[in-house]
Design an enzyme around this catalytic site. Structure first.
Site, PDB file in Angstrom:
ATOM      1  N   SER A 160       0.799  -1.232   0.000  1.00  0.00           N
ATOM      2  CA  SER A 160       0.000   0.000   0.000  1.00  0.00           C
ATOM      3  C   SER A 160       0.828   1.276   0.000  1.00  0.00           C
ATOM      4  O   SER A 160       0.287   2.356  -0.164  1.00  0.00           O
ATOM      5  CB  SER A 160      -0.946   0.020   1.210  1.00  0.00           C
ATOM      6  OG  SER A 160      -0.219   0.183   2.410  1.00  0.00           O
TER       7      SER A 160
ATOM      8  N   LYS B 103       0.535   4.456   6.303  1.00  0.00           N
ATOM      9  CA  LYS B 103      -0.345   5.312   5.496  1.00  0.00           C
ATOM     10  C   LYS B 103       0.396   6.584   5.129  1.00  0.00           C
ATOM     11  O   LYS B 103       1.431   6.919   5.699  1.00  0.00           O
ATOM     12  CB  LYS B 103      -1.618   5.684   6.270  1.00  0.00           C
ATOM     13  CG  LYS B 103      -2.508   4.507   6.605  1.00  0.00           C
ATOM     14  CD  LYS B 103      -3.179   3.942   5.369  1.00  0.00           C
ATOM     15  CE  LYS B 103      -4.029   2.736   5.674  1.00  0.00           C
ATOM     16  NZ  LYS B 103      -3.331   1.480   5.528  1.00  0.00           N
TER      17      LYS B 103
END
Length: 147
Positions: free
Chosen positions: A62, A99
């Protein structure tokens, strides 16, 4: 959040590695660059606040657009205040996750994936999210360690 999620860097233990005198050329090398300049302790380079610094091993893709790949090690400083474009460790519904902090139109900060192939991160009203620390370095192993 307790330290069981990451590996603690040991303060005070030095591992000096010889530092070459110039930057590593990724193109045509200069023959004048063949000398050792000094010894470098990698921990002193990557750790600015030992009490607040932890390492994690990354699982998943990610964060590839931020240069963080599956299997990389990341150095996380819990004492830093996150800003837009920082990679962070966020704890979402009790699960730690890497993130990217992004600035939305209007100036509000939000969390996102750093992978254009992934759907946007959507947190509903029942979700709990907090930023655990700021990723300051990532390290990519290029050869498996000997067994």
């Amino acid at each position: 959040m307790s330290a069981e999620f990451g590996v603690r860097l040991r303060a005070g233990e030095a591992l000096n590695i010889r530092m070459m005198g110039t930057r590593l050329c990724a193109g045509f090398p200069s023959p004048a660059d063949d000398y050792v300049e000094e010894a470098l302790d990698p921990a002193r380079l990557i750790v600015t606040n030992p009490i607040a610094t932890f390492m994690w091993r990354v699982a998943g893709s990610s964060m590839v657009s931020a240069g963080i790949k599956d299997g990389d090690y990341v150095v996380v400083d819990r004492s830093l205040q996150p800003i837009a474009d920082d990679a962070v460790v966020a704890v979402i519904d009790g699960q730690p996750s890497a993130k990217l902090v992004v600035r939305l139109p209007g100036g509000q900060l939000a969390l996102s994936f750093a992978n254009p192939e992934m759907s946007p991160l959507v947190l509903d009203e029942a979700s709990e999210a907090m930023i655990w620390g700021v990723i300051t370095w990532s390290m990519t192993p290029h050869r498996a360690p000997p067994r």
